[in-house]
Write an enzyme that holds these catalytic residues in place. Structure first.
Site, PDB file in Angstrom:
ATOM      1  N   HIS A 175       0.863  -1.171   0.000  1.00  0.00           N
ATOM      2  CA  HIS A 175       0.000   0.000   0.000  1.00  0.00           C
ATOM      3  C   HIS A 175       0.908   1.231   0.000  1.00  0.00           C
ATOM      4  O   HIS A 175       1.137   1.873   1.025  1.00  0.00           O
ATOM      5  CB  HIS A 175      -0.941  -0.001   1.197  1.00  0.00           C
ATOM      6  CG  HIS A 175      -2.219  -0.728   0.945  1.00  0.00           C
ATOM      7  ND1 HIS A 175      -3.152  -0.286   0.023  1.00  0.00           N
ATOM      8  CD2 HIS A 175      -2.719  -1.872   1.463  1.00  0.00           C
ATOM      9  CE1 HIS A 175      -4.181  -1.133  -0.006  1.00  0.00           C
ATOM     10  NE2 HIS A 175      -3.940  -2.101   0.844  1.00  0.00           N
ATOM     11  N   ASP A 189      -4.905   1.865   2.061  1.00  0.00           N
ATOM     12  CA  ASP A 189      -5.238   1.157   3.293  1.00  0.00           C
ATOM     13  C   ASP A 189      -5.792   2.117   4.345  1.00  0.00           C
ATOM     14  O   ASP A 189      -6.721   1.790   5.093  1.00  0.00           O
ATOM     15  CB  ASP A 189      -4.011   0.416   3.832  1.00  0.00           C
ATOM     16  CG  ASP A 189      -2.774   1.311   3.966  1.00  0.00           C
ATOM     17  OD1 ASP A 189      -2.700   2.355   3.288  1.00  0.00           O
ATOM     18  OD2 ASP A 189      -1.866   0.952   4.738  1.00  0.00           O
ATOM     19  N   TYR A 229      -8.066   8.501 -17.261  1.00  0.00           N
ATOM     20  CA  TYR A 229      -8.902   9.231 -16.299  1.00  0.00           C
ATOM     21  C   TYR A 229      -9.056  10.687 -16.714  1.00  0.00           C
ATOM     22  O   TYR A 229      -8.086  11.310 -17.149  1.00  0.00           O
ATOM     23  CB  TYR A 229      -8.288   9.216 -14.898  1.00  0.00           C
ATOM     24  CG  TYR A 229      -8.043   7.849 -14.298  1.00  0.00           C
ATOM     25  CD1 TYR A 229      -8.554   6.691 -14.880  1.00  0.00           C
ATOM     26  CD2 TYR A 229      -7.289   7.713 -13.143  1.00  0.00           C
ATOM     27  CE1 TYR A 229      -8.330   5.449 -14.316  1.00  0.00           C
ATOM     28  CE2 TYR A 229      -7.051   6.475 -12.570  1.00  0.00           C
ATOM     29  CZ  TYR A 229      -7.565   5.342 -13.161  1.00  0.00           C
ATOM     30  OH  TYR A 229      -7.337   4.108 -12.612  1.00  0.00           O
ATOM     31  N   GLU A 267      -0.112   7.703  11.602  1.00  0.00           N
ATOM     32  CA  GLU A 267      -1.491   7.305  11.882  1.00  0.00           C
ATOM     33  C   GLU A 267      -2.247   8.302  12.746  1.00  0.00           C
ATOM     34  O   GLU A 267      -3.451   8.144  12.970  1.00  0.00           O
ATOM     35  CB  GLU A 267      -1.489   5.923  12.541  1.00  0.00           C
ATOM     36  CG  GLU A 267      -0.950   4.838  11.613  1.00  0.00           C
ATOM     37  CD  GLU A 267      -0.697   3.511  12.297  1.00  0.00           C
ATOM     38  OE1 GLU A 267      -0.772   2.468  11.616  1.00  0.00           O
ATOM     39  OE2 GLU A 267      -0.416   3.516  13.511  1.00  0.00           O
TER      40      GLU A 267
END
Length: 447
Positions: A136, A141, A339, A415
């Site tokens: 990732h 994630d 895209y 985090e």
């Protein structure tokens, strides 16, 4: 493409844009914040699990199963297998109102992780004929974990929601495997924005080079359109000791590579928008004394303007074809449109930025330049008003040059940003619903 009105931009920058929510919604937001804070450890655990077990696009089987099980445990209506491996959750609030979609992408990348973490990915696979690790390396994630947390927060206040929330967990944002469809495009094709019809969609992207606590955004063109191209230069094979006996596709391809560099520097109005033409791989030959018959190159195109995109396509064809012809070779050019531009609806952006300011503080919400990275969230924005923003994931005080960029083996996320990410998704949802109930000026689908 519609330009963002200068007076609205000025309002957004100065913080003068009008934005009011009811006292009832303010109290609801406060309760949601407490729930989000209580979920931090759970969200961190989810993220580490996903990080340790990454899956490539259209192969996110374990990831999807864990998401679906969590949503079902919350009493959310769940549909799986949307767009191959996508998961869609539907949370019907206790009161009538608009349908708001929240999106997270699920796929990892063919990158071998170098970061020494207790939950480091050890996954390996074969990709495009080569053995590689899976990682990732773009933060998907974290997106999944935060949206799972947001789903739990919003489910806890279900009876007070003034509308419906559609949770879209999307596969293959980084692109589907060769020969397959995937990503946002396929989910839309299979009706993810219908039944019930979505009025607005919100999405975030973690950023490893923006400090935790900061959110960045841009109205209008925010991320670039992306196209891929392949060029085959066909010459005439001969002995390397007698190059005059053949047509050298290696020398010709070198000239083509250099010629492509003039597209951005000489053919585009760069004071208006940025653009990129990159050669990502070039292959030709097998032995030091053989001039091969052909050389193949592949690359990527990034653009923020439709007319500039057309110019780039035209010039790639002209440059490759004419340089090859001048050398006595032939060029075959193939361009695949991938895209579109990630375009933040100006009205919706102006409407929702004050929500982010209320959560993170006005000084922590920053206008960002357009980026030449691309996002298939743009497909959703082609259909309905959408707002895509960037959540800081770099440890405070860390030097920018020490923070590895996305798509690299050393990519890492702090985090400590997860609670703010959850809060932002929940507040945007509830505030949008509140404003939709009070004003016809709210950006909604089809208007």
């Amino acid at each position: 493409m519609t330009k963002y009105p200068l007076f609205v931009a000025a309002m957004a920058l100065s913080g003068l844009a009008t934005h009011t929510v009811s006292g009832q919604t303010t109290a609801l937001n406060a309760r949601m914040d407490k729930t989000a804070e209580s979920l931090e450890k759970k969200v961190v655990a989810w993220r580490r699990d996903f990080h340790q077990h990454p899956e490539l696009g259209n192969r996110e089987f374990q990831t999807a199963a864990k998401i679906a099980a969590h949503l079902q445990s919350l009493g959310i209506e769940v549909k799986t297998g949307v767009g191959k491996t996508g998961v869609v959750g539907l949370l019907k609030g206790g009161k009538p109102g608009p349908v708001v979609a929240l999106r997270a992408d699920m796929d990892g990348l063919p990158v071998t992780e170098r970061v020494d973490l207790p939950f480091k990915s050890e996954a390996h696979t074969e990709y495009n004929g080569q053995q590689t690790g899976v990682m990732h390396a773009c933060g998907h994630d974290t997106h999944v974990a935060m949206l799972m947390g947001a789903a739990e927060v919003l489910a806890s206040v279900k009876s007070e929601l003034k509308g419906t929330v559609k949770f879209i967990f999307q596969p293959a944002e980084e692109g589907a495997p060769t020969g397959e469809e995937g990503g946002a495009y396929l989910m839309i094709k299979e009706g993810v924005l219908e039944n019930p019809k979505v009025d607005a969609i919100f999405g975030l992207h973690i950023n490893s080079q923006t400090e935790v606590g900061t959110i960045k955004y841009r109205p209008g063109a925010t991320m670039a359109a992306v196209d891929s191209y392949a060029i085959k230069i066909k010459g005439k094979q001969t002995h390397g000791a007698a190059p005059w006996s053949g047509v050298d596709p290696i020398v010709t391809s070198a000239q083509v590579v250099m010629g492509l560099q003039t597209i951005v520097s000489r053919n585009l109005p760069l004071t208006e928008n940025a653009a990129v033409v990159t050669v990502g791989a070039i292959h030709g030959g097998i032995r030091q004394n053989i001039i091969p018959e052909e050389v193949n190159m592949i690359g990527t195109i990034r653009s923020l303007d439709n007319e500039m995109q057309k110019t780039i396509h035209r010039r790639i064809n002209e440059i490759a074809t004419n340089i090859a012809e001048s050398a006595g070779a032939k060029a075959e050019v193939k361009i695949d449109v991938m895209y579109p531009v990630t375009y933040n609806d100006p009205k919706l952006t102006d409407q929702m930025v004050p929500t982010l300011e209320a959560i993170a503080g006005k000084n922590n919400i920053k206008l960002t330049p357009a980026q030449t990275g691309a996002e298939d969230f743009s497909f959703f924005q082609q259909k309905i008003p959408g707002f895509f923003y960037f959540l800081g994931g770099m440890t405070k005080g860390k030097k920018l040059e020490d923070a590895a960029p996305h798509h690299t083996p050393d990519f890492q996320i702090d985090e400590g940003c997860f609670v703010l990410g959850m809060k932002s998704l929940c507040h945007l949802t509830v505030d949008y619903m509140d404003q939709a109930g009070k004003s016809k000026g709210v950006a909604v689908s089809g208007k």
